[in-house]
Design a protein around this motif. Sequence first.
Motif, PDB file in Angstrom:
ATOM      1  N   ASN A 129       0.813  -1.217   0.000  1.00 22.40           N
ATOM      2  CA  ASN A 129       0.000   0.000   0.000  1.00 22.40           C
ATOM      3  C   ASN A 129       0.849   1.270   0.000  1.00 22.40           C
ATOM      4  O   ASN A 129       0.468   2.283  -0.591  1.00 22.40           O
ATOM      5  CB  ASN A 129      -0.937   0.005   1.211  1.00 22.40           C
ATOM      6  CG  ASN A 129      -2.053  -1.014   1.100  1.00 22.40           C
ATOM      7  OD1 ASN A 129      -2.285  -1.584   0.030  1.00 22.40           O
ATOM      8  ND2 ASN A 129      -2.750  -1.262   2.199  1.00 22.40           N
ATOM      9  N   HIS A 130       1.991   1.213   0.678  1.00 20.98           N
ATOM     10  CA  HIS A 130       2.864   2.386   0.767  1.00 20.98           C
ATOM     11  C   HIS A 130       3.962   2.387  -0.304  1.00 20.98           C
ATOM     12  O   HIS A 130       4.773   3.315  -0.334  1.00 20.98           O
ATOM     13  CB  HIS A 130       3.510   2.457   2.150  1.00 20.98           C
ATOM     14  CG  HIS A 130       2.571   2.869   3.242  1.00 20.98           C
ATOM     15  ND1 HIS A 130       2.181   4.172   3.436  1.00 20.98           N
ATOM     16  CD2 HIS A 130       1.925   2.141   4.187  1.00 20.98           C
ATOM     17  CE1 HIS A 130       1.351   4.240   4.464  1.00 20.98           C
ATOM     18  NE2 HIS A 130       1.175   3.025   4.935  1.00 20.98           N
ATOM     19  N   ASN A 131       3.995   1.350  -1.136  1.00 20.02           N
ATOM     20  CA  ASN A 131       5.014   1.248  -2.185  1.00 20.02           C
ATOM     21  C   ASN A 131       6.421   1.388  -1.595  1.00 20.02           C
ATOM     22  O   ASN A 131       7.237   2.198  -2.037  1.00 20.02           O
ATOM     23  CB  ASN A 131       4.790   2.314  -3.267  1.00 20.02           C
ATOM     24  CG  ASN A 131       5.661   2.089  -4.492  1.00 20.02           C
ATOM     25  OD1 ASN A 131       6.042   0.961  -4.799  1.00 20.02           O
ATOM     26  ND2 ASN A 131       5.997   3.163  -5.190  1.00 20.02           N
ATOM     27  N   MET A 132       6.731   0.546  -0.600  1.00 21.86           N
ATOM     28  CA  MET A 132       8.013   0.653   0.092  1.00 21.86           C
ATOM     29  C   MET A 132       8.839  -0.626   0.044  1.00 21.86           C
ATOM     30  O   MET A 132       9.925  -0.681   0.629  1.00 21.86           O
ATOM     31  CB  MET A 132       7.781   1.070   1.553  1.00 21.86           C
ATOM     32  CG  MET A 132       7.247   2.488   1.704  1.00 21.86           C
ATOM     33  SD  MET A 132       6.954   2.971   3.431  1.00 21.86           S
ATOM     34  CE  MET A 132       8.634   3.065   4.060  1.00 21.86           C
ATOM     35  N   SER A 133       8.373  -1.648  -0.664  1.00 22.50           N
ATOM     36  CA  SER A 133       9.092  -2.925  -0.678  1.00 22.50           C
ATOM     37  C   SER A 133      10.512  -2.790  -1.215  1.00 22.50           C
ATOM     38  O   SER A 133      11.424  -3.509  -0.783  1.00 22.50           O
ATOM     39  CB  SER A 133       8.331  -3.954  -1.522  1.00 22.50           C
ATOM     40  OG  SER A 133       7.059  -4.207  -0.995  1.00 22.50           O
ATOM     41  N   HIS A 134      10.709  -1.880  -2.168  1.00 20.91           N
ATOM     42  CA  HIS A 134      12.001  -1.789  -2.849  1.00 20.91           C
ATOM     43  C   HIS A 134      13.127  -1.295  -1.949  1.00 20.91           C
ATOM     44  O   HIS A 134      14.304  -1.426  -2.301  1.00 20.91           O
ATOM     45  CB  HIS A 134      11.881  -0.866  -4.064  1.00 20.91           C
ATOM     46  CG  HIS A 134      11.501   0.545  -3.722  1.00 20.91           C
ATOM     47  ND1 HIS A 134      10.222   0.907  -3.358  1.00 20.91           N
ATOM     48  CD2 HIS A 134      12.240   1.689  -3.681  1.00 20.91           C
ATOM     49  CE1 HIS A 134      10.174   2.207  -3.125  1.00 20.91           C
ATOM     50  NE2 HIS A 134      11.387   2.700  -3.305  1.00 20.91           N
ATOM     51  N   TYR A 135      12.799  -0.752  -0.799  1.00 27.52           N
ATOM     52  CA  TYR A 135      13.851  -0.257   0.089  1.00 27.52           C
ATOM     53  C   TYR A 135      14.587  -1.387   0.815  1.00 27.52           C
ATOM     54  O   TYR A 135      15.740  -1.213   1.213  1.00 27.52           O
ATOM     55  CB  TYR A 135      13.259   0.673   1.153  1.00 27.52           C
ATOM     56  CG  TYR A 135      12.743   1.992   0.642  1.00 27.52           C
ATOM     57  CD1 TYR A 135      13.596   2.931   0.068  1.00 27.52           C
ATOM     58  CD2 TYR A 135      11.392   2.312   0.750  1.00 27.52           C
ATOM     59  CE1 TYR A 135      13.122   4.150  -0.387  1.00 27.52           C
ATOM     60  CE2 TYR A 135      10.908   3.530   0.306  1.00 27.52           C
ATOM     61  CZ  TYR A 135      11.770   4.447  -0.264  1.00 27.52           C
ATOM     62  OH  TYR A 135      11.299   5.654  -0.708  1.00 27.52           O
ATOM     63  N   PHE A 136      13.943  -2.529   1.003  1.00 19.39           N
ATOM     64  CA  PHE A 136      14.426  -3.512   1.969  1.00 19.39           C
ATOM     65  C   PHE A 136      14.906  -4.801   1.313  1.00 19.39           C
ATOM     66  O   PHE A 136      14.221  -5.387   0.483  1.00 19.39           O
ATOM     67  CB  PHE A 136      13.321  -3.816   2.979  1.00 19.39           C
ATOM     68  CG  PHE A 136      12.788  -2.575   3.643  1.00 19.39           C
ATOM     69  CD1 PHE A 136      13.572  -1.877   4.546  1.00 19.39           C
ATOM     70  CD2 PHE A 136      11.524  -2.089   3.331  1.00 19.39           C
ATOM     71  CE1 PHE A 136      13.101  -0.715   5.141  1.00 19.39           C
ATOM     72  CE2 PHE A 136      11.045  -0.933   3.913  1.00 19.39           C
ATOM     73  CZ  PHE A 136      11.839  -0.237   4.822  1.00 19.39           C
ATOM     74  N   SER A 137      16.088  -5.241   1.740  1.00 14.95           N
ATOM     75  CA  SER A 137      16.657  -6.492   1.237  1.00 14.95           C
ATOM     76  C   SER A 137      16.067  -7.709   1.928  1.00 14.95           C
ATOM     77  O   SER A 137      16.099  -8.813   1.381  1.00 14.95           O
ATOM     78  CB  SER A 137      18.178  -6.492   1.432  1.00 14.95           C
ATOM     79  OG  SER A 137      18.780  -5.464   0.675  1.00 14.95           O
ATOM     80  N   ALA A 138      15.556  -7.535   3.137  1.00 15.69           N
ATOM     81  CA  ALA A 138      14.963  -8.649   3.884  1.00 15.69           C
ATOM     82  C   ALA A 138      14.004  -8.091   4.922  1.00 15.69           C
ATOM     83  O   ALA A 138      14.172  -6.962   5.397  1.00 15.69           O
ATOM     84  CB  ALA A 138      16.043  -9.486   4.561  1.00 15.69           C
ATOM     85  N   THR A 139      13.005  -8.878   5.265  1.00 16.10           N
ATOM     86  CA  THR A 139      12.068  -8.517   6.324  1.00 16.10           C
ATOM     87  C   THR A 139      11.772  -9.765   7.146  1.00 16.10           C
ATOM     88  O   THR A 139      11.800 -10.879   6.638  1.00 16.10           O
ATOM     89  CB  THR A 139      10.742  -7.955   5.764  1.00 16.10           C
ATOM     90  OG1 THR A 139      10.124  -8.942   4.924  1.00 16.10           O
ATOM     91  CG2 THR A 139      10.979  -6.686   4.951  1.00 16.10           C
ATOM     92  N   ARG A 140      11.487  -9.550   8.416  1.00 13.43           N
ATOM     93  CA  ARG A 140      11.124 -10.673   9.278  1.00 13.43           C
ATOM     94  C   ARG A 140       9.932 -10.271  10.123  1.00 13.43           C
ATOM     95  O   ARG A 140       9.912  -9.193  10.717  1.00 13.43           O
ATOM     96  CB  ARG A 140      12.292 -11.082  10.172  1.00 13.43           C
ATOM     97  CG  ARG A 140      12.070 -12.377  10.922  1.00 13.43           C
ATOM     98  CD  ARG A 140      11.971 -13.596   9.976  1.00 13.43           C
ATOM     99  NE  ARG A 140      13.257 -14.183   9.677  1.00 13.43           N
ATOM    100  CZ  ARG A 140      13.863 -14.087   8.492  1.00 13.43           C
ATOM    101  NH1 ARG A 140      13.310 -13.418   7.501  1.00 13.43           N
ATOM    102  NH2 ARG A 140      15.019 -14.667   8.278  1.00 13.43           N
TER     103      ARG A 140
END
Length: 221
Positions: free
Chosen positions: A120-131
């Motif tokens: 929704n915030h179009n922020m996936s491209h900032y992060f190499s990994a999430t947990r």
Amino acid sequence: MLYIFDWDGALIDSADKIVCAMQAAINQLGLPVITDDEIKAIIGLGLPEAIAVLYPAERLEAREELARHYSLECAMIDENGLCDVFPEVREGLGWLLEQGYTLAVATGKTRKGLDRMLRNHNMSHYFSATRCVDETASKPDPKMLLELLEELGVPAVQAVMVGDTEYDLAMAKAAGIKSLGVSYGVHPVKRLLSCSPLAVVDKFSEVVGYEISCDRCCMAE
């Protein structure tokens, strides 16, 4: 250097949404009244752990029902409008990437909830990994951070955790990772300082501007 960010309260101004969703779920189930401040105090924990703190005397079935209602309320709120990204966050994350830093997220949200917010915030491209909490142990257990370090191949001495709650900073301390607290989230500065962060800053540009030495590490005691 690896920057690991909490989501709610460090990047996204979602405290009011969380409080609203929890109060609506509590009201629907007719559970004993609690204050908004009591809800804010448990933001950062996994949902089962947070509800156990709020309602320790309730049966497991009642707590699980509250969790289901809360999740539905959060989804409806997200559909009706986005929480705000804190000022300077997008610019700061972009600058960190330009400098060659690696970014990750460690959150008490579920995978479904985080993916919805990232999309929704179009922020996936900032992060190499999430947990997310439903993939590992809840904060302040260090497992979430240790898994991110292993996945990204980064030693603890080259990582820093950025968060707005005592749970974030205690998790970092237990993992042997440096931490920065942010004062614009839900926990007061006194609680953050109890976990011995490098500093507590008042805005996101100060996170980006803080000089972090890789040879200094906040080791678990």
